[in-house]
Design an enzyme around this catalytic site. Structure first.
Site, PDB file in Angstrom:
ATOM      1  CD  GLU A 273      -7.455  12.003  -4.734  1.00 34.05           C
ATOM      2  OE1 GLU A 273      -6.606  11.883  -3.952  1.00 34.05           O
ATOM      3  OE2 GLU A 273      -8.853  12.343  -4.509  1.00 34.05           O
ATOM      4  CG  ASN A 340      -6.061   6.203  -1.869  1.00 37.73           C
ATOM      5  OD1 ASN A 340      -5.266   6.550  -0.893  1.00 37.73           O
ATOM      6  ND2 ASN A 340      -7.314   6.876  -1.948  1.00 37.73           N
ATOM      7  CD1 TRP A 381      -0.032   5.327   7.673  1.00 34.92           C
ATOM      8  CD2 TRP A 381      -1.646   4.139   8.723  1.00 34.92           C
ATOM      9  NE1 TRP A 381       0.079   3.920   6.998  1.00 34.92           N
ATOM     10  CE2 TRP A 381      -0.965   3.136   7.779  1.00 34.92           C
ATOM     11  CE3 TRP A 381      -2.454   3.793   9.764  1.00 34.92           C
ATOM     12  CZ2 TRP A 381      -1.206   2.116   7.730  1.00 34.92           C
ATOM     13  CZ3 TRP A 381      -2.955   2.591   9.419  1.00 34.92           C
ATOM     14  CH2 TRP A 381      -2.163   1.572   8.522  1.00 34.92           C
TER      15      TRP A 381
HETATM   16  C1  LIG Z   1      -2.845   4.744   5.218  1.00 33.14           C
HETATM   17  C2  LIG Z   1      -2.131   5.560   3.905  1.00 33.14           C
HETATM   18  C3  LIG Z   1      -0.833   5.580   3.856  1.00 33.14           C
HETATM   19  C4  LIG Z   1      -0.527   6.258   2.817  1.00 33.14           C
HETATM   20  N1  LIG Z   1       1.029   6.516   2.543  1.00 33.14           N
HETATM   21  C5  LIG Z   1       1.508   7.071   1.454  1.00 33.14           C
HETATM   22  C6  LIG Z   1       2.837   7.478   1.058  1.00 33.14           C
HETATM   23  O1  LIG Z   1       3.626   7.070   2.033  1.00 33.14           O
HETATM   24  N2  LIG Z   1       3.200   8.027   0.096  1.00 33.14           N
HETATM   25  C7  LIG Z   1       2.450   8.476  -0.989  1.00 33.14           C
HETATM   26  O2  LIG Z   1       2.836   9.264  -1.690  1.00 33.14           O
HETATM   27  N3  LIG Z   1       1.143   8.362  -0.776  1.00 33.14           N
HETATM   28  C8  LIG Z   1       0.696   7.716   0.515  1.00 33.14           C
HETATM   29  N4  LIG Z   1      -0.862   7.481   0.646  1.00 33.14           N
HETATM   30  C9  LIG Z   1      -1.594   8.113  -0.419  1.00 33.14           C
HETATM   31  C10 LIG Z   1      -2.103   7.575  -1.436  1.00 33.14           C
HETATM   32  O3  LIG Z   1      -2.802   6.144  -1.223  1.00 33.14           O
HETATM   33  C11 LIG Z   1      -1.020   7.361  -2.797  1.00 33.14           C
HETATM   34  O4  LIG Z   1      -0.475   8.422  -3.142  1.00 33.14           O
HETATM   35  C12 LIG Z   1      -1.611   6.887  -3.798  1.00 33.14           C
HETATM   36  O5  LIG Z   1      -2.318   5.424  -3.819  1.00 33.14           O
HETATM   37  C13 LIG Z   1      -0.550   6.625  -4.888  1.00 33.14           C
HETATM   38  O6  LIG Z   1      -1.087   5.979  -6.099  1.00 33.14           O
HETATM   39  P1  LIG Z   1      -1.289   6.770  -7.396  1.00 33.14           P
HETATM   40  O7  LIG Z   1       0.247   7.394  -7.761  1.00 33.14           O
HETATM   41  O8  LIG Z   1      -1.625   5.967  -8.512  1.00 33.14           O
HETATM   42  O9  LIG Z   1      -2.382   8.076  -7.060  1.00 33.14           O
HETATM   43  P2  LIG Z   1      -3.253   8.556  -8.029  1.00 33.14           P
HETATM   44  O10 LIG Z   1      -4.674   8.488  -7.647  1.00 33.14           O
HETATM   45  O11 LIG Z   1      -2.865   8.395  -9.546  1.00 33.14           O
HETATM   46  O12 LIG Z   1      -2.866  10.084  -7.828  1.00 33.14           O
HETATM   47  C14 LIG Z   1      -1.884  10.799  -8.386  1.00 33.14           C
HETATM   48  C15 LIG Z   1      -0.652  11.475  -7.102  1.00 33.14           C
HETATM   49  O13 LIG Z   1      -1.555  12.363  -6.299  1.00 33.14           O
HETATM   50  C16 LIG Z   1      -0.857  12.381  -4.872  1.00 33.14           C
HETATM   51  N5  LIG Z   1      -2.105  11.525  -3.963  1.00 33.14           N
HETATM   52  C17 LIG Z   1      -3.272  10.895  -4.373  1.00 33.14           C
HETATM   53  N6  LIG Z   1      -4.031  10.600  -3.359  1.00 33.14           N
HETATM   54  C18 LIG Z   1      -3.222  10.998  -2.330  1.00 33.14           C
HETATM   55  C19 LIG Z   1      -3.382  11.134  -0.709  1.00 33.14           C
HETATM   56  N7  LIG Z   1      -4.553  10.679  -0.382  1.00 33.14           N
HETATM   57  N8  LIG Z   1      -2.715  11.712  -0.050  1.00 33.14           N
HETATM   58  C20 LIG Z   1      -1.529  12.312  -0.382  1.00 33.14           C
HETATM   59  N9  LIG Z   1      -1.215  12.205  -1.835  1.00 33.14           N
HETATM   60  C21 LIG Z   1      -2.028  11.700  -2.877  1.00 33.14           C
HETATM   61  C22 LIG Z   1       0.172  11.005  -5.250  1.00 33.14           C
HETATM   62  O14 LIG Z   1       1.577  11.886  -4.969  1.00 33.14           O
HETATM   63  C23 LIG Z   1      -0.355  10.390  -6.317  1.00 33.14           C
HETATM   64  O15 LIG Z   1       0.869   9.808  -7.078  1.00 33.14           O
HETATM   65  C24 LIG Z   1      -1.572   6.852   1.686  1.00 33.14           C
HETATM   66  C25 LIG Z   1      -2.735   6.573   1.657  1.00 33.14           C
HETATM   67  C26 LIG Z   1      -3.200   6.165   2.887  1.00 33.14           C
HETATM   68  C27 LIG Z   1      -4.619   5.915   2.946  1.00 33.14           C
END
Ligand SMILES: Cc1cc2nc3c(=O)[nH]c(=O)nc-3n(C[C@H](O)[C@H](O)[C@H](O)COP(=O)(O)OP(=O)(O)OC[C@H]3O[C@@H](n4cnc5c(N)ncnc54)[C@H](O)[C@@H]3O)c2cc1C
Length: 475
Positions: A273, A340, A381
């Site tokens: 991720e 997510n 997106w």
């Molecule tokens: C439509 C859409 C818009 C999004 N917009 C953003 C945004 O503006 N900023 C953002 O940081 N993330 C975005 N994401 C990706 C993801 O949803 C978030 O990073 C994640 O939900 C953050 O929660 P977490 O820190 O608990 O993630 P965890 O699951 O704990 O993952 C750890 C880290 O990995 C990175 N990560 C995880 N999944 C993704 C992913 N699919 N894409 C990129 N990085 C990821 C993040 O930095 C996150 O903090 C988006 C996803 C979707 C589907």
């Protein structure tokens, strides 16, 4: 006497594992500065939620710097040149940022300052691998995530280990007061009150969040990360976005924990991720138009609906009549965050069931997300809409009912954000319209009054989306 070095903080609001600050401390007396630049950012200046975070993060950073962070607003090229003159600095250091507007601006500043005889150095403070270090054997760049990450990143040299702690005794005292209010970052309407319950911006908050995830979330991450009501995700995204913690710190701390707890499988998933984050930056670096232009140009012909206002507003407000969508959109509004899994489902609903352009969604997220990030938001997106580099195929349309039933089967997430549905039994929590008016009344719900009836029919809207897709295939 050591030389004065300006350290320009941007998306690296931390003192630990900060390469620019580390090198500046080793080579001179540090002048730390933050400049709010809304002008160069153009259409992508920070949204309201990000500004809230920045306000608190800067306060925390200033504290760590002994109250010596200099704050400015305006054009950094002028501010830095003037500050360098006033403080007789000989060098300017910063950590690189990858937004196209920042790359352009920073390259100009570097050139200009170097011409005037200053030493200018930039460092990698926010990515595990620089985009230009990950290329295919033929020298071109990757377009698909799995080979990018598994072949490209994991076969490249391992990410840099976090730097040793630094002594902060070489900071030049600031003679001007730290006037955070002059940046006017907090919202004028009282919409942020719940943020305080959920978040602690700043480096300490980031470290606490990481530590709590390592203790309770990581081992369950692989499956647990899909369930929006479960506490198995890290919620590190705003901390990572603002650079209150580096991906290197997260990468290595999680690896150590996994080794101690035999959670290698969960670690592989968590690291991948972080790999998606790298891939988003990689895509933005190689496609500077990513925030505005479909990567797959055939989507330029897609017949998006143009009379968007009522459906868009129902989606934004969490009033679509589909509980998982509404819970997600309300979570976003109330907490500045959305899980997510739910981001993917609400995105699919907007683009495929409502046939609204993905940029409507990206813009709303940009304003409301505390982790709003030009790379991750734009790439995600485009992924959801099916027009990105390595996108979900357009015909894969998330069904909000089955997604809800699968990932929130007890309706805990729904009840948390849609209190008006809290008495509905689990069996109908994702489909309240299947109950009769009398039954609904028993649970305190009047469809269309206390909670909306579905704004579109899932089957019809799905067919319309597939038809729209085939129209761009044939063209
Ligand atoms: C439509 C859409 C818009 C999004 N917009 C953003 C945004 O503006 N900023 C953002 O940081 N993330 C975005 N994401 C990706 C993801 O949803 C978030 O990073 C994640 O939900 C953050 O929660 P977490 O820190 O608990 O993630 P965890 O699951 O704990 O993952 C750890 C880290 O990995 C990175 N990560 C995880 N999944 C993704 C992913 N699919 N894409 C990129 N990085 C990821 C993040 O930095 C996150 O903090 C988006 C996803 C979707 C589907």
């Amino acid at each position: 006497m050591k030389d004065n070095v300006i350290v320009w903080f941007r998306q690296d609001l931390r003192i630990h594992d900060n390469p620019a600050l580390y090198e500046a401390c080793r080579s001179g007396q540090v002048i730390p500065v933050y400049i709010l630049d809304d002008h160069a950012a153009g259409d992508w200046k920070m949204g309201a939620a990000s500004r809230w975070w920045l306000h608190h993060s800067l306060i925390a950073l200033n504290k760590s710097l002994g109250g010596n962070l200099r704050l400015f607003k305006g054009d950094p090229s002028l501010t830095i040149a003037q500050l360098a003159q006033e403080t007789s600095a000989s060098a300017v250091y910063w950590n690189r940022a990858y937004e196209p507007w920042r790359i352009k601006r920073d390259s100009n500043i570097k050139l200009e300052m170097q011409k005037q005889g200053y030493t200018v150095q930039s460092f990698n403070g926010s990515l595990l691998w620089e985009p230009w270090d990950i290329t295919k054997q033929d020298g071109t760049h990757y377009k698909v995530f799995t080979p990018f990450y598994r072949k490209g990143c994991l076969n490249a040299p391992a990410p840099r280990e976090p730097l040793p702690p630094i002594e902060l005794d070489s900071i030049v005292p600031s003679s001007t007061p730290f006037d955070i209010d002059s940046l006017q970052l907090l919202p004028k309407i009282d919409w942020d009150s719940e943020f305080y319950q959920h978040w602690q911006p700043g480096e300490t908050g980031a470290a606490d969040t990481l530590s709590s995830f390592l203790n309770t979330g990581l081992a369950h991450y692989r499956d647990g990360r899909n369930y929006p009501a479960k506490p198995y995700i890290s919620t590190l995204s705003p901390h990572l976005h603002f650079g209150e913690i580096s991906p290197n710190q997260v990468w290595y701390a999680s690896a150590h924990t996994a080794l101690d707890t035999s959670s290698e499988d969960a670690l592989d998933c968590f690291h991948s991720e972080l790999g998606w984050r790298e891939f988003s930056y990689y895509q933005l670096y190689y496609n500077p138009n990513l925030p505005e232009k479909n990567l797959q140009t055939k989507f330029d012909r897609f017949p998006w609906k143009t009379d968007s206002s009522s459906h868009l507003s129902a989606w934004q407000k969490g009033l679509t009549g589909y509980p998982i969508i509404d819970a997600g959109m309300r979570q976003l509004w109330k907490t500045g965050y959305m899980h997510n899994r739910v981001r993917m489902v609400v995105g699919s609903f907007l683009v495929k069931n409502l046939l609204l352009h993905w940029q409507h969604g990206a813009r709303w997220f940009w304003d409301c997300l505390l982790d709003a990030d030009l790379a991750s938001n734009s790439a995600s997106w485009q992924w959801v809409a099916g027009c990105g580099a390595d996108a979900a195929p357009y015909f894969r349309i998330f069904n909000p009912v089955t997604q809800g039933e699968k990932f929130d089967s007890e309706g805990d997430y729904i009840r948390q954000y849609i209190p008006e549905l809290s008495n509905i039994p689990n069996k109908y929590i994702h489909t309240p319209w299947e109950l009769s008016t009398e039954e609904l009344l028993q649970y305190g719900v009047v469809l269309g009054e206390t909670y909306p009836a579905p704004i579109v029919d899932l089957k019809h809207s799905r067919n319309a989306a597939l038809e729209a897709l085939s129209s761009i295939k044939e063209a």
